[in-house]
Enzyme design. Structure first.
Site, PDB file in Angstrom:
ATOM      1  N   HIS A  71       4.827 -17.924 -27.612  1.00 16.38           N
ATOM      2  CA  HIS A  71       5.929 -18.767 -28.086  1.00 16.38           C
ATOM      3  C   HIS A  71       7.114 -17.892 -28.508  1.00 16.38           C
ATOM      4  O   HIS A  71       8.273 -18.216 -28.243  1.00 16.38           O
ATOM      5  CB  HIS A  71       5.496 -19.600 -29.295  1.00 16.38           C
ATOM      6  CG  HIS A  71       4.428 -20.597 -29.005  1.00 16.38           C
ATOM      7  ND1 HIS A  71       3.139 -20.446 -29.445  1.00 16.38           N
ATOM      8  CD2 HIS A  71       4.449 -21.765 -28.315  1.00 16.38           C
ATOM      9  CE1 HIS A  71       2.417 -21.488 -29.058  1.00 16.38           C
ATOM     10  NE2 HIS A  71       3.172 -22.299 -28.360  1.00 16.38           N
TER      11      HIS A  71
ATOM     12  N   MET B  80      -2.331 -15.855 -23.645  1.00 17.89           N
ATOM     13  CA  MET B  80      -2.189 -16.287 -25.044  1.00 17.89           C
ATOM     14  C   MET B  80      -2.122 -17.804 -25.101  1.00 17.89           C
ATOM     15  O   MET B  80      -1.454 -18.438 -24.286  1.00 17.89           O
ATOM     16  CB  MET B  80      -0.952 -15.675 -25.664  1.00 17.89           C
ATOM     17  CG  MET B  80      -1.156 -14.225 -25.951  1.00 17.89           C
ATOM     18  SD  MET B  80       0.025 -13.652 -27.164  1.00 17.89           S
ATOM     19  CE  MET B  80      -0.400 -11.922 -27.168  1.00 17.89           C
ATOM     20  N   SER B  81      -2.838 -18.367 -26.081  1.00 18.77           N
ATOM     21  CA  SER B  81      -2.889 -19.816 -26.237  1.00 18.77           C
ATOM     22  C   SER B  81      -3.241 -20.118 -27.677  1.00 18.77           C
ATOM     23  O   SER B  81      -4.009 -19.368 -28.309  1.00 18.77           O
ATOM     24  CB  SER B  81      -3.984 -20.376 -25.318  1.00 18.77           C
ATOM     25  OG  SER B  81      -4.367 -21.663 -25.745  1.00 18.77           O
TER      26      SER B  81
ATOM     27  N   ASP C   7       1.205 -23.132 -18.758  1.00 19.42           N
ATOM     28  CA  ASP C   7       0.998 -24.550 -18.432  1.00 19.42           C
ATOM     29  C   ASP C   7       1.781 -24.848 -17.158  1.00 19.42           C
ATOM     30  O   ASP C   7       2.790 -25.564 -17.167  1.00 19.42           O
ATOM     31  CB  ASP C   7       1.454 -25.417 -19.604  1.00 19.42           C
ATOM     32  CG  ASP C   7       0.613 -25.157 -20.835  1.00 19.42           C
ATOM     33  OD1 ASP C   7      -0.610 -25.349 -20.758  1.00 19.42           O
ATOM     34  OD2 ASP C   7       1.168 -24.717 -21.855  1.00 19.42           O
TER      35      ASP C   7
ATOM     36  N   VAL D  52       2.329 -14.760 -21.362  1.00 21.37           N
ATOM     37  CA  VAL D  52       2.139 -13.550 -22.175  1.00 21.37           C
ATOM     38  C   VAL D  52       0.634 -13.411 -22.399  1.00 21.37           C
ATOM     39  O   VAL D  52      -0.051 -14.394 -22.687  1.00 21.37           O
ATOM     40  CB  VAL D  52       2.892 -13.658 -23.524  1.00 21.37           C
ATOM     41  CG1 VAL D  52       2.641 -12.432 -24.385  1.00 21.37           C
ATOM     42  CG2 VAL D  52       4.380 -13.829 -23.269  1.00 21.37           C
TER      43      VAL D  52
ATOM     44  N   ALA E 227       1.009 -23.646 -34.235  1.00 16.13           N
ATOM     45  CA  ALA E 227      -0.008 -22.604 -34.040  1.00 16.13           C
ATOM     46  C   ALA E 227       0.576 -21.531 -33.121  1.00 16.13           C
ATOM     47  O   ALA E 227       0.011 -21.178 -32.093  1.00 16.13           O
ATOM     48  CB  ALA E 227      -1.309 -23.179 -33.490  1.00 16.13           C
TER      49      ALA E 227
HETATM   50  O1  PAF Z   1       3.082 -27.190 -24.103  1.00 15.78           O
HETATM   51  C1  PAF Z   1       3.022 -27.737 -25.225  1.00 15.78           C
HETATM   52  O2  PAF Z   1       2.839 -27.101 -26.259  1.00 15.78           O
HETATM   53  C2  PAF Z   1       3.191 -29.249 -25.316  1.00 15.78           C
HETATM   54  O3  PAF Z   1       2.612 -29.894 -24.229  1.00 15.78           O
HETATM   55  C3  PAF Z   1       4.664 -29.671 -25.482  1.00 15.78           C
HETATM   56  C4  PAF Z   1       5.494 -29.320 -24.271  1.00 15.78           C
HETATM   57  C5  PAF Z   1       5.251 -29.009 -26.718  1.00 15.78           C
HETATM   58  C6  PAF Z   1       4.746 -31.194 -25.682  1.00 15.78           C
HETATM   59  O4  PAF Z   1       4.041 -31.604 -26.807  1.00 15.78           O
END
Ligand code: PAF
Length: 283
Positions: free
Chosen positions: A37, A184-185, A150, A176, A32
Site C-alpha cells: 500500500h 504482500m497482502s 489483485d 510488492v 491493515a
Molecule cells: O483491493 C482492495 O483492498 C479492495 O477491494 C478495495 C479496492 C479497497 C475496495 O474495497
C-alpha cells in the site's frame, strides 16, 4: 495529514483543491496497510497535488462473513504509515456513512467478473464495484491507484469505469513482495512464520513455471504448477487459470494470445488463509 470520517467533511476539504485546478489522487484500501500500500501512496503523492487514502473494510465484498470477521483492523498503525509516506487525507468512514441504505445496485461485466475470483467468490466483485463507484463519486479523483496483485480486480474496475463513463484514470501498480517472494497482502498477518515460509513456494513455483513453459505446452504447465504446489504440505490450490491478460478468458495454447497471465488462488495453513498471486508468461 487529516483523518476524516464523513463524506461532507472530506468534500469540504477537497473543494478548495479542486477550485485551484489541483490534481486529486485516490488510493482505495481496506486498511491493515503494508509496504505494498505504501508504494501505491508514494506513487500517488508523486503524481498528484492531493492524495486521499480511503481506509474502509467494505462488508459488501465479503461473500464469506468469517473472512470479514477475521480481517485485521489496524487504523492507528495505518495512519502512522500513511503520514510517513505523505498522504494528505485519510478517509475512514463508518459502514453507515457509506451505506445509509443497503446498496441494491448490480454491476455485471462478463466475462471479466464471472471467471476465477468471480466464480469462487460470488458477489465479491459486485461489492467491490459498489464501494469503488461510491468512493469515485465522493472523491472525484483524477487518478486512482490499485495494486496488480489483485489482477482481476483491476480489469473489473476498468470495465466499470468505462461503463459509467467516469473520467478517472486507473493506475495499476506492480506487486510488492517479501524477500521470500511472497506477495504482500493484509491477509499475510494471519499466517504464522512457518506458514509464511510455506506460502513463499507459491511465487517460487510460479517463477519456475516460466522456465518450464518454454519447452512444455500450456496444459502441461498448468498441471506442473497445480501438482507442485499441492505436493507441499500446508498448501492447496483452489484454481490456477492461464488466461488472456485482457479478456481473462482461459487459453488452450501459448499461441492463442500475446498477453498471457497465470492467475492462482491457494489455501495456506490450518485456518486456512486464501492467497492470490499471478505470473506473466507473455506480454
Ligand atoms: O483491493 C482492495 O483492498 C479492495 O477491494 C478495495 C479496492 C479497497 C475496495 O474495497
Amino acid at each position: 495529514m487529516k483523518l476524516i470520517h464523513t463524506i461532507e467533511d472530506l468534500q469540504r476539504n477537497l473543494t478548495e483543491a479542486r477550485a485551484k485546478g489541483e490534481k486529486i489522487g485516490l488510493v482505495p484500501t481496506m486498511g491493515a496497510l503494508h509496504e505494498g500500500h505504501a508504494s501505491l501512496v508514494r506513487r500517488c503523492v508523486a503524481e498528484n497535488d492531493v492524495t486521499v487514502v480511503s481506509v474502509f473494510l467494505n462488508p459488501t465484498q465479503f461473500n464469506d462473513k468469517k473472512d470479514l470477521e477475521k480481517y485485521p483492523r489496524t487504523l492507528d498503525a495505518d495512519c502512522a504509515l500513511l503520514e510517513s509516506v505523505g498522504a494528505d487525507f485519510v478517509f475512514a468512514p463508518s459502514v453507515e456513512e457509506m451505506y445509509p441504505e443497503p446498496d441494491s445496485r448490480k454491476f455485471s461485466y462478463p466475462p471479466v467478473d464471472t471467471v476465477m475470483e468471480g466464480a469462487f467468490r460470488p458477489g465479491h466483485f459486485n461489492g467491490v464495484c459498489q464501494i469503488v463507484s461510491k468512493l469515485f463519486a465522493v472523491v472525484e479523483p483524477d487518478r486512482a491507484y490499485f495494486g496488480e496483485k489483485d489482477f482481476q480486480q483491476i480489469a473489473v474496475i476498468r470495465a466499470m469505469v468505462e461503463d459509467l463513463h467516469l473520467k478517472v484514470e486507473i493506475v495499476p501498480c506492480p506487486v510488492v513482495r517479501e524477500k521470500s517472494g511472497l506477495a504482500m497482502s493484509s491477509r499475510n498477518t494471519l499466517l504464522t512464520d512457518g506458514e509464511k515460509a510455506v506460502a513463499a513456494h507459491i511465487f517460487g513455483i510460479l517463477s519456475k513455471s516460466k522456465n518450464f513453459a518454454t519447452n512444455h505446452t500450456l496444459k502441461e504447465t498448468r498441471q506442473y504448477v497445480v501438482d507442485s504446489l499441492n505436493a507441499i504440505v500446508g498448501l492447496e490450490v483452489q484454481y490456477f487459470a492461464i488466461v488472456d491478460g485482457g479478456s481473462l478468458q482461459e487459453l488452450d495454447s501459448w499461441s492463442d494470445s500475446d498477453d498471457i497471465v497465470g492467475c492462482i488462488t491457494v489455501f495456506c495453513g490450518s485456518q486456512p488463509i486464501r492467497l492470490i498471486d499471478h505470473v506473466r508468461y507473455k506480454e
